[in-house]
Scaffold this motif. Structure first.
Motif, mmCIF file in Angstrom:
data_model
loop_
_atom_site.group_PDB
_atom_site.id
_atom_site.type_symbol
_atom_site.label_atom_id
_atom_site.label_comp_id
_atom_site.label_asym_id
_atom_site.label_seq_id
_atom_site.Cartn_x
_atom_site.Cartn_y
_atom_site.Cartn_z
ATOM 1 N N ASN A 248 -7.791 63.114 35.149
ATOM 2 C CA ASN A 248 -6.967 62.144 34.417
ATOM 3 C C ASN A 248 -7.501 62.062 32.982
ATOM 4 O O ASN A 248 -8.678 61.727 32.794
ATOM 5 C CB ASN A 248 -7.042 60.761 35.072
ATOM 6 N N PRO A 249 -6.703 62.441 31.978
ATOM 7 C CA PRO A 249 -5.273 62.810 32.020
ATOM 8 C C PRO A 249 -5.058 64.244 32.510
ATOM 9 O O PRO A 249 -5.992 65.028 32.617
ATOM 10 C CB PRO A 249 -4.856 62.663 30.552
ATOM 11 N N CYS A 251 -1.754 67.531 32.589
ATOM 12 C CA CYS A 251 -0.483 68.000 32.062
ATOM 13 C C CYS A 251 0.634 67.740 33.063
ATOM 14 O O CYS A 251 0.396 67.580 34.274
ATOM 15 C CB CYS A 251 -0.563 69.496 31.757
ATOM 16 N N LEU A 252 1.830 67.715 32.584
ATOM 17 C CA LEU A 252 3.000 67.500 33.426
ATOM 18 C C LEU A 252 3.045 68.550 34.531
ATOM 19 O O LEU A 252 2.703 69.714 34.314
ATOM 20 C CB LEU A 252 4.268 67.573 32.571
ATOM 21 N N ASN A 293 3.833 60.205 33.978
ATOM 22 C CA ASN A 293 3.052 59.386 33.049
ATOM 23 C C ASN A 293 3.164 57.907 33.411
ATOM 24 O O ASN A 293 4.236 57.400 33.754
ATOM 25 C CB ASN A 293 3.536 59.618 31.613
ATOM 26 N N ASN A 294 2.016 57.217 33.372
ATOM 27 C CA ASN A 294 1.907 55.776 33.653
ATOM 28 C C ASN A 294 2.105 55.412 35.129
ATOM 29 O O ASN A 294 2.266 54.228 35.452
ATOM 30 C CB ASN A 294 2.866 54.960 32.783
ATOM 31 N N THR A 321 -2.363 59.247 33.049
ATOM 32 C CA THR A 321 -1.856 59.707 31.757
ATOM 33 C C THR A 321 -1.432 61.158 31.925
ATOM 34 O O THR A 321 -2.262 62.021 32.257
ATOM 35 C CB THR A 321 -2.926 59.606 30.670
ATOM 36 N N VAL A 322 -0.136 61.396 31.725
ATOM 37 C CA VAL A 322 0.410 62.742 31.903
ATOM 38 C C VAL A 322 0.966 63.200 30.559
ATOM 39 O O VAL A 322 1.886 62.587 30.015
ATOM 40 C CB VAL A 322 1.500 62.761 32.989
ATOM 41 N N ASN A 323 0.390 64.230 30.021
ATOM 42 C CA ASN A 323 0.801 64.743 28.712
ATOM 43 C C ASN A 323 1.954 65.729 28.877
ATOM 44 O O ASN A 323 1.912 66.588 29.763
ATOM 45 C CB ASN A 323 -0.372 65.437 28.021
ATOM 46 N N PRO A 324 2.966 65.587 28.029
ATOM 47 C CA PRO A 324 4.076 66.537 28.116
ATOM 48 C C PRO A 324 3.640 67.923 27.645
ATOM 49 O O PRO A 324 2.679 68.076 26.881
ATOM 50 C CB PRO A 324 5.121 65.941 27.171
ATOM 51 N N THR A 326 4.313 70.823 25.304
ATOM 52 C CA THR A 326 5.049 71.090 24.059
ATOM 53 C C THR A 326 4.939 72.567 23.712
ATOM 54 O O THR A 326 3.959 73.230 24.067
ATOM 55 C CB THR A 326 4.489 70.255 22.903
#
Length: 335
Positions: A248-249, A251-252, A293-294, A321-324, A326
């Motif tokens: 955590n975090p 990636c998606l 995310n969240n 926390t999940v980061n998109p 890009t």
């Protein structure tokens, strides 16, 4: 009818024998539905042989535990056609042998005269045989062996289930073992059995009175004894559980494993995972999924201990926390 008449005559005949015989049958272990052969052996004068002219052997049996099939594997010196028997009449196998012309036959000590073939049905109590014979010149009918054999379930270890940690004075603690057995024996230390616990009960309800290490034990006919240690506490143990994420975090679309660590959860704690307050997962200390995310993850753990406080316990929460993912692209010209 002819065989029955001959059998009756044998019972009245003068029996010529030399010394008293001892007839034995062994203890055999079997499982329900198994066909077993129970050897009937004769002992008497020693290894030089026993001079015998006739033998009468009566072996009662319990028809609730055995089904008579046949007499088999006769001693070659007393072939089957010289034996007369009443197979299974009145839960009794009566076999009679007469040497032709009343001659004596020297039978080696320890000889198996024949085998009784049964199907073992059920039950865990020893099934003993009562053997009678008459072989001497006084025509005595003698109980020579008493109870010397049987067909039993193999000894096994009972399963004993119930709380292994309890509060002093707690009542209504139920302990169970296999049903359908006979001659249950229950024992406790530092406690009182308030219900069940008799020779016919596969459950016992216990009130624990004395602080410290105590036991409850159980056995039944044909089994060994199982002992369950029980810790009797003066005050309840606090229950708690914490959870942690493997990452955590993240990636998606990345799978994350959450692990619950219980305190005073007992042998069989129950886990209920929650995602954003909704039930998810299975009854397992580990939960894996790909979060958004969240997302908020927590766990409720119910202890199986018998003397606890704060049960069930709710864990800490983990907010993911999940980061998109890009992407971009740049171009350039060679000139």
């Amino acid at each position: 009818m002819k065989k029955l008449q001959i059998l009756f005559v044998f019972l009245l005949l003068s029996v010529i024998g030399f010394g008293q015989l001892t007839v034995t049958v062994p203890v055999i272990t079997a499982t329900p539905g198994q066909t077993v052969n129970v050897p009937v052996k004769v002992y008497g004068a020693g290894s030089t042989g026993i001079p015998v002219s006739s033998i009468n052997i009566k072996i009662p049996y319990d028809a609730a535990k055995l089904t008579f099939v046949n007499l088999v594997n006769f001693y070659s010196g007393t072939p089957e056609n010289q034996w007369y028997f009443s197979p299974g009449n009145f839960d009794l196998v009566a076999a009679n042998w007469l040497e032709p012309s009343l001659n004596t036959l020297s039978i080696p000590d320890g000889t198996t005269l024949y085998e009784i073939q049964f199907v073992y049905l059920s039950g865990s109590c020893p099934l003993n045989f009562q053997v009678n014979e008459f072989t001497d010149v006084n025509y005595d009918l003698t109980n020579t062996t008493g109870l010397n054999g049987g067909v039993n379930l193999p000894a096994n270890t009972p399963v004993l289930l119930g709380a292994s940690s309890v509060c002093q004075g707690s009542s209504g603690n139920v302990y169970t073992t296999e049903p359908g057995m006979s001659n249950y024996i229950w024992n406790v230390t530092g406690a009182t059995i308030t219900a069940g616990g008799t020779s016919t009960d596969n459950t016992a309800t216990v009130t624990w009175n004395t602080i410290g290490s105590q036991i409850i034990s159980v056995s039944y006919a044909g089994s060994s004894t199982t002992i369950l240690p029980v810790n009797v506490l003066s005050s309840p143990l606090p229950v708690s559980v914490t959870i942690a994420a493997s990452a955590n975090p993240v990636c998606l679309n990345t799978a994350v494993t959450f692990t619950a660590t219980p305190v005073n959860g007992g042998l069989n704690p129950v886990y209920q995972w929650k995602k954003n307050s909704a039930n998810v997962g299975t009854n397992n200390p580990v939960f894996t999924y790909a979060p958004a995310n969240n997302d908020v993850i927590s766990c409720v753990m119910t202890s199986s201990e018998g003397c606890v406080s704060g049960n069930p316990a709710t864990s800490n929460t983990v907010t993911m926390t999940v980061n998109p993912i890009t992407s971009s692209v740049t171009i350039s010209a060679s000139a």
